[in-house]
Design an enzyme around this catalytic site. Structure first.
Site, short mmCIF file in Angstrom:
data_model
loop_
_atom_site.label_atom_id
_atom_site.label_comp_id
_atom_site.label_asym_id
_atom_site.label_seq_id
_atom_site.Cartn_x
_atom_site.Cartn_y
_atom_site.Cartn_z
N GLY A 98 0.98 -1.35 -0.11
CA GLY A 98 -0.04 -0.19 0.09
C GLY A 98 0.68 1.34 0.03
O GLY A 98 2.11 1.23 0.00
N GLY B 258 -0.39 -5.14 1.08
CA GLY B 258 -1.47 -5.13 0.27
C GLY B 258 -1.39 -6.23 -1.19
O GLY B 258 -2.44 -6.60 -1.44
N GLU C 233 5.47 -5.79 7.73
CA GLU C 233 4.80 -4.61 8.42
C GLU C 233 5.64 -4.23 9.91
O GLU C 233 5.67 -3.10 10.01
CB GLU C 233 3.31 -4.87 8.96
CG GLU C 233 2.52 -4.66 7.70
CD GLU C 233 2.48 -5.68 6.66
OE1 GLU C 233 1.71 -5.72 5.56
OE2 GLU C 233 3.23 -6.65 6.69
N ASP D 120 -1.67 -7.04 7.72
CA ASP D 120 -3.27 -6.71 7.76
C ASP D 120 -3.49 -7.47 6.37
O ASP D 120 -3.09 -8.75 6.21
CB ASP D 120 -3.56 -5.22 7.72
CG ASP D 120 -2.82 -4.64 6.61
OD1 ASP D 120 -1.91 -4.98 5.92
OD2 ASP D 120 -3.54 -3.37 6.01
#
Length: 342
Positions: free
Chosen positions: A73, A121, A144, A152
């Site tokens: 992302g 992502g 992350e 996520d």
């Protein structure tokens, strides 16, 4: 994850029909096809339109260029949200996770080409697909904890269902997996040599994915990650990060001791939350519940100093010297977020 500026001379997502195949191509090759909100919305609209279109039998998700499917992302947007206290990133995550869930529950086969770099992502738009293809160039990761964030896009859901504690190892160390490792983790299905990808795409225009992949896939090499499972399962058992690091540190396996170094270099808060997120995701009933957990955790992290600091160190100033707060795993207080993960 990537922060290169978009190429404004071309659409950031290409949507096209090729025979009975609907193709979504992430089209920011200079940024390794890193996702932004506009891209998510274009991809979602394409899926929505094809869902009830009888002339489309299969959907293909791929990335432009030869570097990878998607580097994650937009970290610049996350940094702005964390620094300025805006909900720009919350809007992005909400719609990104909706797209991930749409891919997972799509009424038609979705083939994801996980060629090259697939981070953050990028995992969300590929590892939830019905047919997940890796190549000899694949490098999958959930990095992350390097930036004070927690995996996520359904990452905890996927990693918590990997054999033994292999997913825990990947998440806490922010390591990458090659194609064979990704299959071993349960995050991909088959390996197709990259030189066969053009043939694969052409065949999908007229043939069912199962038939195409049976013909073009090859047996993957042995997974180096799977070969580590004995010491990984022993070291990463339980819910206590400090105990995990101590077992790694005291191991007679060089790779285990190196893993302890990796974990202690990451954000202590992010590492502690990541372990808790994985453990809770393992007991959740479905991906929708896991994505709801991801949204709650991601939103909370906007107000935690480590996310802005981690992005600053890795992306903005690029000094690679984050000043984590708190600085050690022993000093992490879970009380502000424990309710999100219980």
């Amino acid at each position: 994850m990537n922060t290169a500026p978009p190429d404004t001379s071309a659409p950031t997502v290409l949507v096209e029909r090729r025979g009975r195949l609907g193709v979504v191509t992430l089209n920011r090759p200079r940024a390794i096809n890193a996702l932004d909100l506009a891209m998510v919305r274009i991809a979602q609209a394409a899926l929505d339109g094809w869902a009830a279109d009888d002339s489309v039998s299969t959907v293909l998700v791929t990335g432009a260029g030869d570097r990878g499917l998607c580097a994650g992302g937009d970290l610049q947007g996350m940094y702005r949200s964390a620094r300025d206290g805006t909900d720009e990133s919350v809007e992005f995550w909400r719609e990104e996770y909706r797209l991930d869930h749409a891919i997972a529950t799509y009424p038609k086969p979705v083939v994801a080409l996980m060629d090259g770099i697939v981070l953050g992502g990028g995992v969300g738009v590929s590892a939830h697909a019905s047919h997940r293809v890796v190549t000899e160039r694949t490098s999958v990761g959930m990095p992350e904890t390097r930036i004070g964030f927690v995996p996520d896009v359904g990452g905890p859901w996927l990693l918590s269902r990997a054999p033994g504690e292999l997913g825990t190892h990947l998440a806490l160390t922010a390591s990458n997996a090659d194609g064979s490792d990704t299959i071993a983790l349960g995050m991909a299905d088959v390996l197709v040599p990259s030189e066969r990808l053009p043939e694969l795409e052409t065949a999908l225009e007229t043939e069912a994915p199962d038939d195409v992949l049976a013909r073009l896939s090859v047996a993957p090499p042995a997974s180096a990650l799977l070969a580590r499972r004995a010491w990984v399962d022993e070291a990463y058992a339980g819910d206590d990060v400090l105990a995990i690091v101590a077992r790694l540190r005291n191991s007679d396996v060089d790779e285990a001791r190196a893993a302890a170094d990796e974990i202690e270099a990451r954000s202590p808060t992010a590492v502690t939350m990541t372990l808790a997120a994985l453990r809770r995701a393992a007991s959740l009933p479905d991906l929708r519940a896991a994505l709801d957990q991801d949204l709650a955790v991601s939103t909370h992290l906007l107000g935690v100093p480590d996310m802005a600091e981690g992005i600053r160190a890795q992306v903005i100033d690029k000094d690679r010297s984050p000043r984590w707060d708190p600085a050690t795993l022993a000093d992490v207080d879970p009380s502000p977020w424990a309710h999100l993960l219980t």
